[in-house]
Enzyme design. Structure first.
Site, PDB file in Angstrom:
ATOM      1  N   GLU A   1      -0.227   1.652   1.449  1.00 20.24           N
ATOM      2  CA  GLU A   1      -0.291   0.233   1.086  1.00 20.24           C
ATOM      3  C   GLU A   1      -1.653  -0.105   0.491  1.00 20.24           C
ATOM      4  O   GLU A   1      -2.104  -1.226   0.512  1.00 20.24           O
ATOM      5  CB  GLU A   1       0.014  -0.651   2.298  1.00 20.24           C
ATOM      6  CG  GLU A   1      -1.078  -0.738   3.355  1.00 20.24           C
ATOM      7  CD  GLU A   1      -0.897   0.279   4.486  1.00 20.24           C
ATOM      8  OE1 GLU A   1      -0.360   1.378   4.231  1.00 20.24           O
ATOM      9  OE2 GLU A   1      -1.313  -0.037   5.616  1.00 20.24           O
TER      10      GLU A   1
ATOM     11  N   ASN B   1       6.392  -3.803   7.834  1.00 21.03           N
ATOM     12  CA  ASN B   1       7.439  -2.777   7.784  1.00 21.03           C
ATOM     13  C   ASN B   1       8.258  -2.748   9.074  1.00 21.03           C
ATOM     14  O   ASN B   1       9.485  -2.640   9.034  1.00 21.03           O
ATOM     15  CB  ASN B   1       6.809  -1.397   7.571  1.00 21.03           C
ATOM     16  CG  ASN B   1       6.913  -0.944   6.134  1.00 21.03           C
ATOM     17  OD1 ASN B   1       7.750  -1.443   5.379  1.00 21.03           O
ATOM     18  ND2 ASN B   1       6.077  -0.008   5.737  1.00 21.03           N
TER      19      ASN B   1
ATOM     20  N   HIS C   1      11.956  -0.805   6.011  1.00 15.69           N
ATOM     21  CA  HIS C   1      11.275  -0.093   4.925  1.00 15.69           C
ATOM     22  C   HIS C   1      11.722  -0.509   3.534  1.00 15.69           C
ATOM     23  O   HIS C   1      10.920  -0.520   2.600  1.00 15.69           O
ATOM     24  CB  HIS C   1      11.411   1.418   5.120  1.00 15.69           C
ATOM     25  CG  HIS C   1      10.489   1.941   6.179  1.00 15.69           C
ATOM     26  ND1 HIS C   1       9.164   2.221   5.940  1.00 15.69           N
ATOM     27  CD2 HIS C   1      10.682   2.168   7.498  1.00 15.69           C
ATOM     28  CE1 HIS C   1       8.586   2.609   7.053  1.00 15.69           C
ATOM     29  NE2 HIS C   1       9.496   2.593   8.026  1.00 15.69           N
TER      30      HIS C   1
ATOM     31  N   ARG D   1      -7.292  -6.786 -19.100  1.00  9.99           N
ATOM     32  CA  ARG D   1      -8.000  -5.894 -20.034  1.00  9.99           C
ATOM     33  C   ARG D   1      -7.335  -4.525 -20.065  1.00  9.99           C
ATOM     34  O   ARG D   1      -7.075  -3.936 -19.016  1.00  9.99           O
ATOM     35  CB  ARG D   1      -9.465  -5.701 -19.608  1.00  9.99           C
ATOM     36  CG  ARG D   1     -10.312  -6.947 -19.651  1.00  9.99           C
ATOM     37  CD  ARG D   1     -11.784  -6.585 -19.669  1.00  9.99           C
ATOM     38  NE  ARG D   1     -12.108  -5.498 -18.744  1.00  9.99           N
ATOM     39  CZ  ARG D   1     -13.326  -5.000 -18.586  1.00  9.99           C
ATOM     40  NH1 ARG D   1     -14.333  -5.484 -19.307  1.00  9.99           N
ATOM     41  NH2 ARG D   1     -13.552  -4.020 -17.742  1.00  9.99           N
TER      42      ARG D   1
ATOM     43  N   ARG E   1      -8.937 -13.240  -8.560  1.00  9.27           N
ATOM     44  CA  ARG E   1      -7.630 -13.453  -9.213  1.00  9.27           C
ATOM     45  C   ARG E   1      -6.524 -12.716  -8.460  1.00  9.27           C
ATOM     46  O   ARG E   1      -5.422 -13.232  -8.293  1.00  9.27           O
ATOM     47  CB  ARG E   1      -7.681 -12.940 -10.663  1.00  9.27           C
ATOM     48  CG  ARG E   1      -8.258 -13.932 -11.654  1.00  9.27           C
ATOM     49  CD  ARG E   1      -7.689 -13.702 -13.053  1.00  9.27           C
ATOM     50  NE  ARG E   1      -7.931 -12.365 -13.567  1.00  9.27           N
ATOM     51  CZ  ARG E   1      -9.068 -12.010 -14.180  1.00  9.27           C
ATOM     52  NH1 ARG E   1     -10.042 -12.894 -14.345  1.00  9.27           N
ATOM     53  NH2 ARG E   1      -9.229 -10.786 -14.618  1.00  9.27           N
TER      54      ARG E   1
ATOM     55  N   ASP F   1       9.190  -1.663   0.746  1.00 12.10           N
ATOM     56  CA  ASP F   1       9.080  -1.122  -0.608  1.00 12.10           C
ATOM     57  C   ASP F   1       9.089  -2.246  -1.648  1.00 12.10           C
ATOM     58  O   ASP F   1       8.315  -2.232  -2.606  1.00 12.10           O
ATOM     59  CB  ASP F   1      10.242  -0.156  -0.891  1.00 12.10           C
ATOM     60  CG  ASP F   1      10.062   1.176  -0.168  1.00 12.10           C
ATOM     61  OD1 ASP F   1       8.978   1.385   0.433  1.00 12.10           O
ATOM     62  OD2 ASP F   1      10.992   2.005  -0.214  1.00 12.10           O
TER      63      ASP F   1
ATOM     64  N   ASP G   1      -6.054  -3.392   0.427  1.00 12.90           N
ATOM     65  CA  ASP G   1      -5.055  -3.062   1.428  1.00 12.90           C
ATOM     66  C   ASP G   1      -4.181  -4.284   1.662  1.00 12.90           C
ATOM     67  O   ASP G   1      -4.706  -5.389   1.703  1.00 12.90           O
ATOM     68  CB  ASP G   1      -5.816  -2.812   2.748  1.00 12.90           C
ATOM     69  CG  ASP G   1      -5.597  -1.434   3.273  1.00 12.90           C
ATOM     70  OD1 ASP G   1      -4.926  -0.645   2.607  1.00 12.90           O
ATOM     71  OD2 ASP G   1      -6.112  -1.172   4.371  1.00 12.90           O
ATOM     72  N   ILE G   2      -2.888  -4.095   1.835  1.00 14.84           N
ATOM     73  CA  ILE G   2      -2.053  -5.220   2.256  1.00 14.84           C
ATOM     74  C   ILE G   2      -2.308  -5.466   3.743  1.00 14.84           C
ATOM     75  O   ILE G   2      -2.276  -4.518   4.538  1.00 14.84           O
ATOM     76  CB  ILE G   2      -0.563  -4.923   2.006  1.00 14.84           C
ATOM     77  CG1 ILE G   2      -0.320  -4.675   0.512  1.00 14.84           C
ATOM     78  CG2 ILE G   2       0.303  -6.079   2.518  1.00 14.84           C
ATOM     79  CD1 ILE G   2       1.110  -4.341   0.154  1.00 14.84           C
TER      80      ILE G   2
END
Ligand SMILES: [Mg+2]
Length: 309
Positions: free
Chosen positions: A220, A184, A189, A209, A240, A193, A176-177
């Protein structure tokens, strides 16, 4: 790479060298041309080489005839979407019916009329390209261009059953961000985006991979499916991703954990069994994500391991 590589590839299958030569000469200016002189050789080649965009298939050949070859092609998931045009010298009506019933898209008669050959080949290569594009669009998220939830569901099902068969561990990351609603609200918005696109790209880049899948899971939320991966490997990927998103340094004035955009990641792994469902793994990853958020966000967590930020 160069122009040579981007031209559509046509595969000619005919037992007569003369036919192959005539067709190849006609097609070579616009297509990459490969050929085989029997049905058996054609199937072997398709097994071990990159697939063509179109197959021109002679009906009458010693050994396997064109109908038999076509039937095999249509029975294999790998080759069934390649359009097949039959080459025939007798366009009797029952021949045509049989050809279409085994899945051919068209016929070309011998002797070849160059304009007809070129027109039919062009039409079906175009249709194939359009079909491929539609298929891609149906499984990609419109905003971020990474796989969408639908593709995620398909991929989970498929890879889960494969892992079940081989008793391989299977890992999933849900993320989740952090404070995206506040982002936002503050930046608008359009900026939101743009942020989603950058984060999606950073996530994809962190998963080199080709067997893994990164998808947009919801607003999100993103998910990474990691087949044949232990929890240690999944944790390394999650680390990472944390770094890659931090590295974007997207300003986030209203985040409560950093001055830039960050993510929280839940890591879950299990070996599939007959008693378990993909949903069990998703639930576990979701619980781990909740734990990562509760312990301060901008970090990863699994149910039995606490990754510090
Ligand atoms: Mg023949």
């Amino acid at each position: 790479m160069d122009q040579e590589e981007t031209r559509p590839k046509v595969f000619i299958v005919d037992d007569e060298t003369v036919s192959i030569d005539v067709l190849a000469t006609l097609l070579r200016p616009d297509y990459r041309v490969v050929s085989a002189k029997s049905g058996e050789a054609a199937l072997a080649r398709l097994d071990s080489h990159a697939l063509p965009d179109l197959i021109l298939l002679d009906v009458v050949m010693p050994g396997m005839n064109g109908y038999q070859v076509c039937e095999q092609l249509k029975n294999s998931v790998r080759t069934r979407d390649i359009p097949v045009i039959f080459i025939t010298s007798s366009i009797a009506e029952e021949d045509e019916t049989q050809g279409f019933s085994v899945g051919a898209v068209d016929y070309i008669g011998k002797p070849f009329r160059p304009a007809i050959v070129l027109a039919r080949v062009r039409t079906h290569v175009e249709l194939k390209k359009r079909g491929d594009m539609l298929e891609r669009l149906a499984i990609l998220d419109g905003l971020t261009s990474i796989p969408n939830r639908r593709r995620f569901d398909q991929f989970m099902e498929y890879e889960w059953s494969r892992s079940l068969r081989y008793a391989h561990p299977f890992s999933l990351l849900l993320m989740d961000i952090d404070f995206f609603k506040l982002y936002n609200d503050h930046y608008g918005h359009a900026q939101g985006d743009a942020c989603l696109r950058l984060v999606a790209e950073a996530i994809s880049r962190s998963m080199p991979r080709t067997v893994d899948l990164a998808a947009r899971y919801g607003g999100e939320e993103f998910a990474c499916v990691l087949p044949a991966t232990h929890e240690a490997g999944a944790t390394a990927v999650a680390e990472r991703i944390l770094q890659a998103v931090r590295g974007l340094q997207i300003p986030h004035a209203h985040s409560k954990v950093a001055d830039h955009v960050t993510v929280s990641i839940g890591v879950a792994s299990m070996v599939p069994t007959l008693q378990r469902q993909p949903l069990d793994l998703i639930t576990r990853a979701d619980q781990a994500l909740y734990k990562a958020k509760r312990s301060g966000r901008n970090r990863l967590a699994s149910l039995d391991y606490d990754g510090a930020a």
